[in-house]
Design a protein around this motif. Structure first.
Motif, PDB file in Angstrom:
ATOM      1  N   ILE A  30       0.836  -1.202   0.000  1.00 33.71           N
ATOM      2  CA  ILE A  30       0.000   0.000   0.000  1.00 33.71           C
ATOM      3  C   ILE A  30       0.872   1.254   0.000  1.00 33.71           C
ATOM      4  O   ILE A  30       0.369   2.371  -0.034  1.00 33.71           O
ATOM      5  CB  ILE A  30      -0.991   0.025   1.195  1.00 33.71           C
ATOM      6  CG1 ILE A  30      -0.266   0.004   2.540  1.00 33.71           C
ATOM      7  CG2 ILE A  30      -1.973  -1.122   1.097  1.00 33.71           C
ATOM      8  CD1 ILE A  30      -1.201   0.224   3.738  1.00 33.71           C
ATOM      9  N   LYS A  31       2.170   1.080   0.067  1.00 30.67           N
ATOM     10  CA  LYS A  31       3.091   2.206  -0.115  1.00 30.67           C
ATOM     11  C   LYS A  31       4.415   1.642  -0.610  1.00 30.67           C
ATOM     12  O   LYS A  31       4.671   0.439  -0.460  1.00 30.67           O
ATOM     13  CB  LYS A  31       3.270   2.983   1.191  1.00 30.67           C
ATOM     14  CG  LYS A  31       3.773   2.143   2.353  1.00 30.67           C
ATOM     15  CD  LYS A  31       4.126   2.997   3.549  1.00 30.67           C
ATOM     16  CE  LYS A  31       2.905   3.444   4.329  1.00 30.67           C
ATOM     17  NZ  LYS A  31       3.211   3.883   5.709  1.00 30.67           N
ATOM     18  N   SER A  80       2.786  -2.102   5.733  1.00 31.13           N
ATOM     19  CA  SER A  80       2.846  -1.604   4.360  1.00 31.13           C
ATOM     20  C   SER A  80       2.252  -2.592   3.372  1.00 31.13           C
ATOM     21  O   SER A  80       2.202  -2.323   2.177  1.00 31.13           O
ATOM     22  CB  SER A  80       4.304  -1.310   3.970  1.00 31.13           C
ATOM     23  OG  SER A  80       4.847  -0.326   4.826  1.00 31.13           O
ATOM     24  N   VAL A  81       1.823  -3.738   3.878  1.00 33.71           N
ATOM     25  CA  VAL A  81       1.294  -4.786   2.997  1.00 33.71           C
ATOM     26  C   VAL A  81      -0.138  -5.128   3.383  1.00 33.71           C
ATOM     27  O   VAL A  81      -0.408  -5.510   4.527  1.00 33.71           O
ATOM     28  CB  VAL A  81       2.146  -6.076   3.090  1.00 33.71           C
ATOM     29  CG1 VAL A  81       1.610  -7.138   2.128  1.00 33.71           C
ATOM     30  CG2 VAL A  81       3.607  -5.772   2.807  1.00 33.71           C
TER      31      VAL A  81
END
Lengths: 172, 296
Positions: A30-31, A80-81
């Protein structure tokens, strides 16, 4: 039909128990993130992944996920996942599919009542009456501060001094 | 008359407190109150109209002005008793004791360690959690069954504890538009448990109200940190959000949760932004999967 529903429920509980939801899941970044050789930001950087990249999640350790991208492996921040809604593949998608089967149809935005399952609706809450017995039971389960501290000690839980997190400046 | 009064008060409370897995950051909710009552008031428009004619709401609100901890606990007790009327506790003493031990330990890491914290698992297949003023926290069996270890439980309870610590519902009540209708005198008379019970009446609809999403995000951030302070793996709560995100949106078990909270993937992303690299040097916490009490 009834058979199928029980089967779905069974499969659902099996996946939950096995913890397979995380272990064998596809994830999406997501980033943009750095991939490290070890689950630590002070470890060697071995690659970088851009937002939207797909990864195979191998395992979780604290705030880190070991992921595989193609033939290589490394660690990225767990936060981040995203594994939920990573429709692209295997376990996650199956999981959603099973839940969907159990419910009937999947209609985003619409609430589909699941027959025979005891839920807690707004109506239930509205019409609720005070349960003196319930509150008495609840009070009976209350534990003391010292019991809680002892319990923490048994679990070797060590208190940490950590400040609350400020609100992010920009909403993602 | 009495009935009208109760429904009115109920409506008032609905506007104010709703707690669910996602809670309310009252500050933000409050900001919304004057002009932006959309969701909350629409459903209660009839009751709200009545409130112009009848005073009971102001009585209650007056009673709550400058709420003492005792008052806060009484209000929470009434709301909690109503919730248990809708959904009783799971008959499993070991489970309830276990959840109280974890919850109390996490609550001890908060700014309000001395509240008479009480935790309960309620017998519902819904996936949700609730809290009420004064230290009452509930998790449904449906959500409990989704958990894999103690750190995840700690994260969920931490979220609810944060709502209580921030007094989200109380602040809304105290600052709501109903205050200032000149009911202070009446308010004083209305104090006391019996009066509060009569005023709040039955129903726990307040538990199903949607609150400001920023309140929920704040409770997520606080819940994560409270669990970490307690020595748990800080990532239990976001892991649960991922689990919940796996449930199909159309599944009835998440209907109320999804109605009252931002989507789990949005909450996860907000936590991601908030955490960043801030916890990189915090010693790894424990998940305690072995000790986790599993329901038969």
């Amino acid at each position: 039909m009834i058979y199928r529903r029980s089967l779905s429920a069974l499969l659902l509980s099996v996946s939950l128990l096995s913890g397979a939801a995380i272990a064998a899941t596809q994830g999406v970044l997501i980033k943009s993130e750095t991939v490290y050789a070890q689950p630590s930001s002070s470890a060697k950087r071995i690659a970088s992944l851009s937002k939207g990249s797909s990864v195979n999640v191998i395992t979780k350790q604290g705030g880190w996920l070991q992921v595989g991208v193609g033939a290589s492996k490394g660690w990225v921040r767990m936060l981040s996942v995203r594994t939920s809604g990573a429709v692209a593949s295997n376990s996650g998608a199956d999981f959603a599919g099973i839940a969907q089967m159990a419910t009937g149809k999947r209609q985003p935005g619409k609430i589909v009542a699941t027959a025979g399952v005891r839920g807690l609706s707004e109506e239930d809450l509205k019409s609720a009456h005070f349960s003196e017995q319930g509150m008495s039971e609840l009070a009976g389960y209350k534990v003391s501060t010292s019991a809680a501290k002892n319990f923490a000690k048994q679990g070797r839980l060590v208190k940490q001094n950590i400040a609350y997190l400020p609100a992010p400046v920009d909403n993602p | 008359m009495k009935k009208t009064m109760m429904s009115l008060l109920l409506a008032t409370f609905s506007v104010t407190s709703a707690y669910a897995f996602d809670f309310n950051d009252l500050n933000n909710v409050l900001k919304q109150l004057p002009g932006n009552n959309t969701n909350q008031t629409t459903d209660n428009s009839a009751d709200t109209t009545k409130s112009n004619k009848i005073d009971p709401a102001t009585v209650l609100l007056g009673a709550l002005k400058g709420t003492s901890v005792d008052d806060e606990i009484q209000i929470g007790r009434q709301l909690s008793g109503n919730l248990l009327g809708a959904s009783p506790l799971v008959k499993d003493a070991k489970l309830q004791n276990y959840v109280n031990l974890v919850g109390r330990w996490v609550a001890l890491q908060s700014e309000r360690p001395d509240l008479p914290w009480q935790f309960g698992v309620i017998d519902s297949t819904d996936i949700n959690a609730f809290s009420a003023p004064g230290g009452y926290v509930f998790i449904t069996k449906g959500l409990y069954n989704k958990l894999n270890n103690e750190s995840e439980l700690a994260g969920v309870l931490g979220h609810e504890i944060a709502h209580v610590v921030r007094k989200h519902q109380l602040k809304i009540i105290q600052q709501s538009q109903f205050i200032g209708l000149g009911a202070d005198a009446l308010g004083r008379e209305a104090k006391g448990q019996t009066a509060l019970q009569n005023l709040i009446g039955s129903g726990a609809e307040v538990m199903s109200r949607k609150l400001d999403k920023n309140a929920e995000f704040e409770a997520d951030r606080m819940g994560l940190i409270l669990a970490a302070r307690a020595g748990y793996d800080a990532y239990g709560l976001p892991t649960v959000l991922e689990e919940i995100g796996h449930v199909a949106p159309g599944d009835g078990s998440v209907a109320l949760l999804f109605k009252t909270h931002p989507a789990p993937d949005v909450r996860f992303a907000m936590l991601s932004e908030a955490v960043g690299n801030r916890l990189d040097y915090v010693p790894a916490g424990k998940e305690l999967a072995n000790r986790f009490y599993r329901l038969k």
